[in-house]
Design a protein around this motif. Structure first.
Motif, PDB file in Angstrom:
ATOM      1  N   THR A  43      22.638  48.402  25.357  1.00  0.00           N
ATOM      2  CA  THR A  43      22.602  49.323  26.565  1.00  0.00           C
ATOM      3  C   THR A  43      23.622  51.254  25.994  1.00  0.00           C
ATOM      4  OG1 THR A  43      22.315  49.045  28.754  1.00  0.00           O
ATOM      5  CG2 THR A  43      20.613  48.386  27.181  1.00  0.00           C
ATOM      6  N   TRP A  46      23.578  52.457  22.547  1.00  0.00           N
ATOM      7  CA  TRP A  46      22.531  53.767  22.262  1.00  0.00           C
ATOM      8  C   TRP A  46      22.969  54.772  22.777  1.00  0.00           C
ATOM      9  CZ3 TRP A  46      18.458  54.489  19.702  1.00  0.00           C
ATOM     10  CH2 TRP A  46      17.743  54.987  19.939  1.00  0.00           C
ATOM     11  N   TYR A  47      23.202  55.062  24.343  1.00  0.00           N
ATOM     12  CA  TYR A  47      23.122  55.809  25.245  1.00  0.00           C
ATOM     13  C   TYR A  47      24.830  56.982  24.457  1.00  0.00           C
ATOM     14  CZ  TYR A  47      19.865  54.670  28.116  1.00  0.00           C
ATOM     15  OH  TYR A  47      18.560  53.885  28.307  1.00  0.00           O
ATOM     16  N   SER A  68      20.056  63.975  28.193  1.00  0.00           N
ATOM     17  CA  SER A  68      19.039  62.816  28.018  1.00  0.00           C
ATOM     18  C   SER A  68      19.447  61.372  28.054  1.00  0.00           C
ATOM     19  CB  SER A  68      17.992  62.655  27.270  1.00  0.00           C
ATOM     20  OG  SER A  68      17.048  61.678  26.828  1.00  0.00           O
ATOM     21  N   ARG A  69      21.055  61.169  26.587  1.00  0.00           N
ATOM     22  CA  ARG A  69      21.521  59.812  26.684  1.00  0.00           C
ATOM     23  C   ARG A  69      22.506  60.080  28.159  1.00  0.00           C
ATOM     24  NH1 ARG A  69      19.989  58.078  21.469  1.00  0.00           N
ATOM     25  NH2 ARG A  69      18.279  58.395  21.463  1.00  0.00           N
ATOM     26  N   GLY A  72      20.524  58.193  30.958  1.00  0.00           N
ATOM     27  CA  GLY A  72      20.883  57.024  30.366  1.00  0.00           C
ATOM     28  C   GLY A  72      21.549  56.346  30.591  1.00  0.00           C
ATOM     29  N   ALA A  76      21.461  53.066  33.677  1.00  0.00           N
ATOM     30  CA  ALA A  76      22.371  51.777  32.342  1.00  0.00           C
ATOM     31  C   ALA A  76      23.815  51.479  33.258  1.00  0.00           C
ATOM     32  CB  ALA A  76      22.067  52.049  31.544  1.00  0.00           C
TER      33      ALA A  76
ATOM     34  N   GLY B  32      19.364  50.120  15.737  1.00  0.00           N
ATOM     35  CA  GLY B  32      20.015  50.818  17.138  1.00  0.00           C
ATOM     36  C   GLY B  32      19.281  50.512  17.520  1.00  0.00           C
ATOM     37  N   ASP B  35      17.793  47.714  18.685  1.00  0.00           N
ATOM     38  CA  ASP B  35      18.734  47.112  19.564  1.00  0.00           C
ATOM     39  C   ASP B  35      18.794  47.330  20.701  1.00  0.00           C
ATOM     40  OD1 ASP B  35      19.552  45.226  17.103  1.00  0.00           O
ATOM     41  OD2 ASP B  35      21.337  46.659  16.753  1.00  0.00           O
ATOM     42  N   PHE B  36      18.373  48.292  21.027  1.00  0.00           N
ATOM     43  CA  PHE B  36      18.750  48.806  22.013  1.00  0.00           C
ATOM     44  C   PHE B  36      17.167  48.035  22.767  1.00  0.00           C
ATOM     45  CE2 PHE B  36      16.258  52.281  24.576  1.00  0.00           C
ATOM     46  CZ  PHE B  36      16.643  52.587  25.836  1.00  0.00           C
ATOM     47  N   SER B  39      17.738  44.859  23.978  1.00  0.00           N
ATOM     48  CA  SER B  39      18.503  44.339  24.825  1.00  0.00           C
ATOM     49  C   SER B  39      17.727  45.051  26.447  1.00  0.00           C
ATOM     50  CB  SER B  39      19.800  45.468  24.852  1.00  0.00           C
ATOM     51  OG  SER B  39      20.098  44.782  23.519  1.00  0.00           O
ATOM     52  N   VAL B  40      17.194  45.999  26.575  1.00  0.00           N
ATOM     53  CA  VAL B  40      16.799  46.329  27.786  1.00  0.00           C
ATOM     54  C   VAL B  40      15.663  45.130  28.248  1.00  0.00           C
ATOM     55  CG1 VAL B  40      14.643  47.340  28.663  1.00  0.00           C
ATOM     56  CG2 VAL B  40      16.663  48.505  26.854  1.00  0.00           C
ATOM     57  N   ASN B  75      16.540  48.917  38.348  1.00  0.00           N
ATOM     58  CA  ASN B  75      17.033  50.349  37.943  1.00  0.00           C
ATOM     59  C   ASN B  75      17.093  49.901  36.432  1.00  0.00           C
ATOM     60  OD1 ASN B  75      19.000  51.251  40.161  1.00  0.00           O
ATOM     61  ND2 ASN B  75      20.115  49.230  40.490  1.00  0.00           N
ATOM     62  N   ARG B  78      14.713  52.126  34.563  1.00  0.00           N
ATOM     63  CA  ARG B  78      14.410  53.354  34.349  1.00  0.00           C
ATOM     64  C   ARG B  78      15.108  53.664  33.394  1.00  0.00           C
ATOM     65  NH1 ARG B  78      16.105  52.463  40.427  1.00  0.00           N
ATOM     66  NH2 ARG B  78      14.643  52.733  41.183  1.00  0.00           N
ATOM     67  N   LEU B  79      15.203  52.222  32.566  1.00  0.00           N
ATOM     68  CA  LEU B  79      16.397  52.952  30.692  1.00  0.00           C
ATOM     69  C   LEU B  79      14.899  53.236  30.873  1.00  0.00           C
ATOM     70  CD1 LEU B  79      18.550  50.072  30.819  1.00  0.00           C
ATOM     71  CD2 LEU B  79      18.695  52.405  31.620  1.00  0.00           C
ATOM     72  N   GLU B  83      12.093  54.543  23.447  1.00  0.00           N
ATOM     73  CA  GLU B  83      13.013  55.584  22.924  1.00  0.00           C
ATOM     74  C   GLU B  83      13.656  54.553  22.506  1.00  0.00           C
ATOM     75  OE1 GLU B  83      16.781  56.251  25.086  1.00  0.00           O
ATOM     76  OE2 GLU B  83      15.650  58.177  26.109  1.00  0.00           O
TER      77      GLU B  83
END
Lengths: 154, 154
Positions: A43, A46-47, A68-69, A72, A76, B32, B35-36, B39-40, B75, B78-79, B83
């Motif tokens: 994660t 990604w950001y 935004s990133r 994020g 994270a 990407g 994967d994100f 992963s979340v 937490n 919150r991601l 996206e």
């Protein structure tokens, strides 16, 4: 077999099964922890990626996407990735075994990322391109600082 | 070849390269995103698992661990996992293509998880075992509600 031998065998079998069971649970939970830590890092990637590309000039600066990133990433880093490093979870991974010798330093290095990412989120809300890029550099440096010490070289 | 043919060939070559380059960038960024999102979800699993085991009675209730995982889950939610679902990223994954037809509903279903996980964090700080388990049930239900509609059956 006499009664005593049978009893001994049964007890041995029971102890053996329990040990096997515990080892299985331990190894399952270790894998869960490894999956967790690797996922948290994914994660981050990604950001970080578009902010890194903007900072290096590989993609045009886009304040909205950057902001935004940055938000994020700050969220994270609120996940405690150190939970994903239980003792004995280095094997067959990129984690350096010295993580557990230098545990306090390892945690401090993660706290440095959390601090810089929170600052990046604050700076990004200003829309000041130069300041955002400079703070991105500081944030990315904390990733490198930890990887250099605690991640195996590929 | 006359000048016109050479010019045409050069332009075709340039357009071809640009298209190939864009397709490559697009497919890299789609991977990407996949994967994100995966992963979340893996971080959710890390937080949910012990709370689920405690709720089902598969492990002894531990208010401190429960509270810590509830906080982690809040937490993690919150991601913005949505996206990670750019248009055209269903192929070879468990994502149902109808996600993009029902995009607003898909986002609402994720917001339901965010809401319940935030409430779980609040309830978990009370230490009230029954209330924590009940709110865990409500939270887990929002995962199922989205998976049922938008994840392919295995």
């Amino acid at each position: 077999m006499n009664k005593r031998t049978i009893k001994f065998s049964l007890v041995s079998c029971l102890i053996g099964s329990l040990c096997y069971g515990s080892a299985l649970i331990a190894s399952e939970s270790t894998q869960g922890a490894i999956d967790f830590r690797e996922s948290v890092m994914t994660t981050f990637k990604w950001y970080l990626q578009p902010m890194g590309a903007m900072t290096k000039g590989d993609m045009p600066f886009d304040a909205t996407l950057f902001k935004s990133r940055a938000e994020g990433l700050a969220n994270a880093t609120r996940l405690d990735v150190t939970e994903g490093f239980p003792l004995g979870s280095a094997e067959d991974t990129e984690a350096q075994p010295k993580i557990w010798d230098d545990w306090d330093d390892f945690k401090l290095k993660y706290e440095a990322l959390q601090k810089e990412a929170t600052e990046l989120q604050r700076v990004a809300s200003s829309g000041d391109e130069a300041a955002m890029k400079a703070q991105f550099g500081k944030t990315a440096k904390t990733c490198g600082g930890c990887h250099k010490e605690y991640r195996k070289k590929k």
